[in-house]
Write a protein that holds these residues in place. Structure first.
Motif, PDB file in Angstrom:
ATOM      1  N   ASP A 704       0.837  -1.199   0.000  1.00 47.35           N
ATOM      2  CA  ASP A 704       0.000   0.000   0.000  1.00 47.35           C
ATOM      3  C   ASP A 704       0.871   1.248   0.000  1.00 47.35           C
ATOM      4  N   SER A 705       1.945   1.217   0.792  1.00 48.76           N
ATOM      5  CA  SER A 705       2.844   2.376   0.843  1.00 48.76           C
ATOM      6  C   SER A 705       3.506   2.589  -0.506  1.00 48.76           C
ATOM      7  N   GLY A 706       3.803   1.485  -1.189  1.00 52.27           N
ATOM      8  CA  GLY A 706       4.442   1.596  -2.494  1.00 52.27           C
ATOM      9  C   GLY A 706       3.521   2.191  -3.527  1.00 52.27           C
ATOM     10  N   PHE A 707       2.245   1.707  -3.538  1.00 52.51           N
ATOM     11  CA  PHE A 707       1.292   2.246  -4.495  1.00 52.51           C
ATOM     12  C   PHE A 707       0.973   3.695  -4.190  1.00 52.51           C
ATOM     13  N   ALA A 708       1.122   4.080  -2.928  1.00 59.46           N
ATOM     14  CA  ALA A 708       0.846   5.463  -2.551  1.00 59.46           C
ATOM     15  C   ALA A 708       1.840   6.432  -3.193  1.00 59.46           C
ATOM     16  N   GLN A 709       2.958   5.911  -3.655  1.00 56.07           N
ATOM     17  CA  GLN A 709       3.963   6.757  -4.308  1.00 56.07           C
ATOM     18  C   GLN A 709       3.635   6.986  -5.779  1.00 56.07           C
ATOM     19  N   ASN A 710       2.460   6.376  -6.202  1.00 59.19           N
ATOM     20  CA  ASN A 710       1.962   6.542  -7.572  1.00 59.19           C
ATOM     21  C   ASN A 710       2.977   6.051  -8.615  1.00 59.19           C
ATOM     22  N   PRO A 711       3.370   4.816  -8.532  1.00 60.61           N
ATOM     23  CA  PRO A 711       4.297   4.278  -9.536  1.00 60.61           C
ATOM     24  C   PRO A 711       3.593   4.113 -10.886  1.00 60.61           C
ATOM     25  N   GLN A 712       4.292   4.096 -11.946  1.00 57.02           N
ATOM     26  CA  GLN A 712       3.756   3.960 -13.284  1.00 57.02           C
ATOM     27  C   GLN A 712       4.549   2.917 -14.057  1.00 57.02           C
ATOM     28  N   GLY A 713       3.921   2.458 -15.163  1.00 58.85           N
ATOM     29  CA  GLY A 713       4.614   1.565 -16.089  1.00 58.85           C
ATOM     30  C   GLY A 713       5.050   0.257 -15.470  1.00 58.85           C
ATOM     31  N   ILE A 714       6.257  -0.117 -15.757  1.00 59.68           N
ATOM     32  CA  ILE A 714       6.797  -1.410 -15.340  1.00 59.68           C
ATOM     33  C   ILE A 714       6.799  -1.539 -13.826  1.00 59.68           C
ATOM     34  N   LEU A 715       7.174  -0.441 -13.135  1.00 56.69           N
ATOM     35  CA  LEU A 715       7.222  -0.497 -11.681  1.00 56.69           C
ATOM     36  C   LEU A 715       5.835  -0.776 -11.102  1.00 56.69           C
ATOM     37  N   LYS A 716       4.818  -0.150 -11.696  1.00 57.80           N
ATOM     38  CA  LYS A 716       3.453  -0.408 -11.229  1.00 57.80           C
ATOM     39  C   LYS A 716       3.070  -1.854 -11.470  1.00 57.80           C
ATOM     40  N   ALA A 717       3.452  -2.375 -12.661  1.00 55.54           N
ATOM     41  CA  ALA A 717       3.159  -3.775 -12.976  1.00 55.54           C
ATOM     42  C   ALA A 717       3.826  -4.708 -11.974  1.00 55.54           C
ATOM     43  N   GLU A 718       5.067  -4.402 -11.601  1.00 55.48           N
ATOM     44  CA  GLU A 718       5.769  -5.221 -10.617  1.00 55.48           C
ATOM     45  C   GLU A 718       4.999  -5.224  -9.295  1.00 55.48           C
ATOM     46  N   GLY A 719       4.527  -4.031  -8.916  1.00 54.64           N
ATOM     47  CA  GLY A 719       3.777  -3.940  -7.668  1.00 54.64           C
ATOM     48  C   GLY A 719       2.493  -4.750  -7.716  1.00 54.64           C
ATOM     49  N   GLU A 720       1.776  -4.706  -8.844  1.00 56.53           N
ATOM     50  CA  GLU A 720       0.526  -5.431  -8.974  1.00 56.53           C
ATOM     51  C   GLU A 720       0.758  -6.934  -8.941  1.00 56.53           C
ATOM     52  N   ILE A 721       1.846  -7.369  -9.597  1.00 57.91           N
ATOM     53  CA  ILE A 721       2.165  -8.807  -9.553  1.00 57.91           C
ATOM     54  C   ILE A 721       2.457  -9.221  -8.110  1.00 57.91           C
ATOM     55  N   LEU A 722       3.175  -8.384  -7.390  1.00 56.39           N
ATOM     56  CA  LEU A 722       3.462  -8.686  -5.986  1.00 56.39           C
ATOM     57  C   LEU A 722       2.182  -8.706  -5.164  1.00 56.39           C
ATOM     58  N   LEU A 723       1.259  -7.778  -5.497  1.00 55.15           N
ATOM     59  CA  LEU A 723      -0.024  -7.760  -4.784  1.00 55.15           C
ATOM     60  C   LEU A 723      -0.789  -9.056  -5.048  1.00 55.15           C
ATOM     61  N   GLY A 724      -0.687  -9.528  -6.315  1.00 56.09           N
ATOM     62  CA  GLY A 724      -1.301 -10.822  -6.648  1.00 56.09           C
ATOM     63  C   GLY A 724      -0.694 -11.934  -5.817  1.00 56.09           C
ATOM     64  N   ASP A 725       0.651 -11.884  -5.617  1.00 54.78           N
ATOM     65  CA  ASP A 725       1.298 -12.897  -4.784  1.00 54.78           C
ATOM     66  C   ASP A 725       0.736 -12.837  -3.356  1.00 54.78           C
ATOM     67  N   TYR A 726       0.499 -11.616  -2.912  1.00 54.07           N
ATOM     68  CA  TYR A 726      -0.063 -11.460  -1.563  1.00 54.07           C
ATOM     69  C   TYR A 726      -1.426 -12.146  -1.485  1.00 54.07           C
ATOM     70  N   TYR A 727      -2.331 -11.907  -2.512  1.00 51.41           N
ATOM     71  CA  TYR A 727      -3.651 -12.506  -2.507  1.00 51.41           C
ATOM     72  C   TYR A 727      -3.554 -14.018  -2.565  1.00 51.41           C
ATOM     73  N   MET A 728      -2.620 -14.512  -3.309  1.00 51.25           N
ATOM     74  CA  MET A 728      -2.433 -15.964  -3.365  1.00 51.25           C
ATOM     75  C   MET A 728      -2.031 -16.470  -1.983  1.00 51.25           C
ATOM     76  N   ALA A 729      -1.180 -15.714  -1.313  1.00 54.58           N
ATOM     77  CA  ALA A 729      -0.696 -16.164  -0.011  1.00 54.58           C
ATOM     78  C   ALA A 729      -1.803 -16.158   1.035  1.00 54.58           C
ATOM     79  N   VAL A 730      -2.788 -15.233   0.887  1.00 58.57           N
ATOM     80  CA  VAL A 730      -3.873 -15.155   1.877  1.00 58.57           C
ATOM     81  C   VAL A 730      -5.130 -15.895   1.360  1.00 58.57           C
ATOM     82  N   LYS A 731      -4.938 -16.773   0.341  1.00 57.18           N
ATOM     83  CA  LYS A 731      -5.988 -17.648  -0.179  1.00 57.18           C
ATOM     84  C   LYS A 731      -7.110 -16.858  -0.853  1.00 57.18           C
TER      85      LYS A 731
END
Length: 798
Positions: A704-731
């Motif tokens: 959340d802190s990372g997305f709050a920095q308003n990342p764009q492009g590839i960096l944003k995609a990296e964050g979203e993939i990581l967020l997906g990993d988080y959702y996978m981890a919490v079922k």
């Protein structure tokens, strides 16, 4: 010597001259004069024979007055001179010495010669002799012998004149006086003949006329002289033979003295024993000296005994019986206190202690110099003792005190045979005390004056080193060049080439320095390993300075191989520099690892370490990269470490799965970073680490802190993939699938797209969408056939 009158019996004689015609007036005057003279003589005889002191003085006083009246009244009388003498004698016997001596002197001057001159000279000579006015006495005794009418008086004049000449150290003139008696007819009856023979023999012996001295002494030996004279003649005959190098004859004379049982010979037996002992000592028969000494105890308790003790103690010293010699030398000192013999004994005693164990030598030398330092200030033994003290202090490690002692030593006071040692050792000591100028002066004296000494090469090497330390590089180089020309031992030649090379190094003449060391390796292949290692190191150092790194590397490696303990760090640092300059990443990394193992990594340039870390990351050597970045990172003062170091360190730690360490590094980075995009990337790294450690809540906050920095492009995609990993981890695979499918469809990045596809497949399988998952799997394998792993991690791919 008590004054005594000349044994001249002068009696008045009356001569009656027959005259054919006598003037009555003249006859009457002559008769009056004779009567007056006779009356004065009668008074003199009565007074001189009187046993009553007052009567004696009164009679002699009256006699003197009568003689004076006679002299004044009859100056032309034939007995005038006789009257003058008796007038002076009367003054003398009545105690008026000043007038008496004045009158005697007047007689000598006025009469010039004759029996009364002899008598007057005798009185004045005895007076001068008793006052130790030997110059005046010798002149007056000469007048006595020249004017005496009796042989006995003449001999007495010769004898005492000789003694006076002797006291004035006019030995030649003294000898002439003695021989005047010996050469006279009837000399054998003279009471002085034996004394003269003894004195003449000794004087001739002392003058070096040993043959004639021996003849005179032998004549005394065979004469009817008293036994004590004959004993001395035998002793001195032995001395003469000894001086003529006739040891056999000398031994015979000395043994004759020693065998005698006559009491009169006892006084010279100790001297004979001394000479025999000295002869044995000179022949190096030291054990016989000791045996002879013990077999002939002669306790005279004087300087002669001290001399014998000295000989036996030195014999023991020669036999290395130092403990036995020490107390005997002490006896010499006590018996001959204040003499040269005592000084010598003190010195030899000191030497015994030095040769025995060398302990307490500085203190003993201090005592020795305190006693004799003033009276024998310039004596070589004082300065030799100082050398002993300096050497002992140097051995004890008291270099400054040793150097100070050496400075007190005067070269000119040291025996010629010992000067070379003194100069050489003083040079070494002063160099150790860092008195380089003093060392140079001492070594220069040694080098200039003792060119053939085997230590000349060592002295040149040391002087060159001292000159180098004083900044005289040209002088030092000259010394080392001379040393090389002497073709010295391999060790010294090695020193010369090394020192020459160091001088060139100090002057930054690296090419010349390299040439010196290369010459050392070529000419001295059997040089000590340490010297060869040193040469390789400095050759490598020189090439490094000249930026010829490829040439430097093998020499530095060889130096470390030969002497790892000595050159591990310095060679390693130079190898790091050379490999860095040549961009030899593998070798550079290996050397940096070696620096870590060796404990000198803190001395490696941070820029080089950082570059090696970045290169290691690019080569996927994560653990190696972590080690390097940790070398230049300072967790205690994170703000003092460049931000890039923390960023790269965290990435390396993530790749090496050190998630806890990575979290700390990310925290340090976040503490110093201000740019939003960089903050976002770091926060996403933070989220990944939390996910790997199972800390899902912390991961979500970081995302959340990372997305709050308003990342764009590839960096944003990296964050979203990581967020997906988080959702996978919490079922929550459905939420994860939404994020993965969006990125899998829109991403064109060849690094992230296969990761998004793989994770999408995993999410679909978790959502029971197997057929759809297979379609994406076919797409993944078609587009990215090389991607086989199922362990892709979005942040580990960065």
């Amino acid at each position: 010597m008590k004054c005594r009158l000349l044994s001249l019996l002068l009696f008045a004689t009356t001569s009656v001259m027959a005259q054919t015609e006598i003037n009555p007036a003249v006859a009457e005057q002559q008769q009056s004069a004779n009567a007056l003279f006779q009356r004065a003589m009668n008074l003199y005889r009565v007074g001189s024979q009187s046993t009553n002191l007052d009567d004696r003085i009164n009679q002699l006083t009256a006699s003197g007055q009568s003689f004076e009246f006679f002299i004044n009244a009859y100056p032309a009388h034939e007995r005038y001179r006789e009257a003058e003498y008796y007038r002076a004698i009367c003054y003398y016997h009545t105690g008026d010495l000043e007038n008496a001596k004045r009158l005697f002197a007047s007689i000598i001057v006025a009469q010039r010669k004759g029996p009364y001159v002899a008598a007057a000279a005798s009185v004045l000579a005895q007076d001068a002799f008793e006052k130790k006015d030997y110059a005046t006495a010798s002149t007056l005794f000469s007048k006595l012998s020249a004017n005496a009418e009796k042989t006995e008086d003449r001999h007495r004049g010769y004898y005492y004149e000789a003694i006076c000449q002797h006291y004035q150290k006019f030995e030649k003139q003294a000898l002439q006086c003695y021989e005047k008696i010996l050469n006279e007819e009837g000399a054998e009856s003279s009471p002085y003949v034996h004394l003269c023979r003894k004195a003449a023999g000794i004087l001739r012996m002392n003058a070096g006329d040993h043959q004639n001295a021996l003849l005179v002494l032998q004549a005394l030996r065979k004469s009817l002289a008293p036994e004590e004279y004959r004993a001395e003649a035998a002793l001195y005959s032995g001395v003469c033979c000894l001086k003529m190098n006739d040891d056999v004859a000398a031994e015979q004379h000395f043994q004759e003295v020693l065998r005698s049982t006559n009491p009169a010979w006892l006084s010279v037996q100790p001297d004979a024993l001394t000479y025999v002992m000295q002869m044995r000592y000179n022949r190096k028969e030291y054990a016989e000296v000791i045996q002879l000494f013990r077999a002939n105890p002669s306790n005279t308790n004087d300087s002669r005994q001290a001399r014998r003790f000295q000989i036996v103690a030195r014999s023991m010293m020669r036999l290395k019986r130092y403990l036995d010699a020490i107390p005997i030398f002490l006896d010499v000192i006590k018996l001959a206190e204040g003499s040269e013999l005592a000084f010598d004994a003190s010195y030899y005693r000191l030497m015994c202690f030095y040769l025995l164990d060398g302990r307490n030598i500085p203190q003993q030398v201090d005592v020795f110099t305190e006693i004799y330092g003033t009276s024998h200030k310039s004596h070589p033994r004082i300065h030799t003792a100082l050398i002993l003290k300096a050497a002992a202090l140097q051995e004890e490690g008291k270099i400054e005190e040793a150097a100070e002692t050496f400075r007190l030593v005067e070269e000119s006071r040291i025996a010629a045979g010992s000067r070379a040692n003194m100069l050489y050792n003083r040079g070494w000591c002063l160099s150790l005390a860092k008195d380089y100028q003093g060392a140079i002066r001492s070594l220069s004296r040694f080098i200039d004056n003792y060119k053939e000494d085997v230590r000349s090469a060592d002295a040149l090497a040391l002087r060159g080193d001292c000159r180098h330390k004083t900044g005289d590089r040209m002088g030092a180089l000259e010394d080392f060049t001379k040393l090389i020309q002497l073709n010295p031992s391999a060790k010294l030649a090695s020193v010369a080439w090394q020192k020459s090379a160091l001088i060139h190094k100090d002057q930054k003449e690296y090419a010349s320095m390299i040439k010196c060391y290369q010459t050392l390796l070529e000419l001295l292949p059997d040089a000590l390993l340490q010297a060869k290692a040193n040469a390789h190191f400095w050759i490598g150092h020189g090439y490094n300075k000249l930026q010829e790194h490829e040439k430097a590397i093998p020499h530095l490696v060889e130096a470390r191989k030969m002497e790892g303990k000595t050159y591990r760090k310095n060679a390693g640092l130079l190898l790091i520099s050379s490999h860095f300059s040549l961009e030899n990443i593998d070798e550079l990394c290996a050397e940096i690892d070696t620096s870590i193992e060796g404990g000198y990594s803190h001395e490696v340039s941070p820029a080089m370490v950082s570059w090696a870390g970045i290169q290691s990351l690019s080569l996927e050597k994560a653990e190696q990269a972590s080690r390097f970045f940790l070398m230049i990172a300072n967790p205690l003062e994170p703000r003092g470490t460049p931000r890039d170091v923390w960023r790269n360190l965290s990435r390396a730690q993530i790749l090496s799965k050190d998630y806890k360490g990575a979290l700390k590094s990310v925290d340090h980075f976040l503490a110093v970073e201000k740019k939003p995009l960089a903050l976002a990337g770091a926060m996403f790294d933070q989220a990944l680490c939390h996910l790997k450690l199972g800390k899902h809540d912390e991961a979500k906050r970081a995302l959340d802190s990372g997305f709050a920095q308003n990342p764009q492009g590839i960096l944003k995609a990296e964050g979203e993939i990581l967020l997906g990993d988080y959702y996978m981890a919490v079922k929550k695979p459905a939420l994860a699938q939404e994020l993965f499918v969006a990125n899998a469809k829109i991403l064109e990045d060849q690094r992230l797209k296969p990761i998004a596809l793989q994770k999408l497949i995993e999410a679909m399988e978790a959502n029971q969408q197997g057929e759809l998952a297979n379609e994406y799997r076919e797409q993944l394998e078609t587009l990215f056939p090389q991607k086989k792993s199922k362990e892709w991690n979005i942040r580990e791919e960065l």
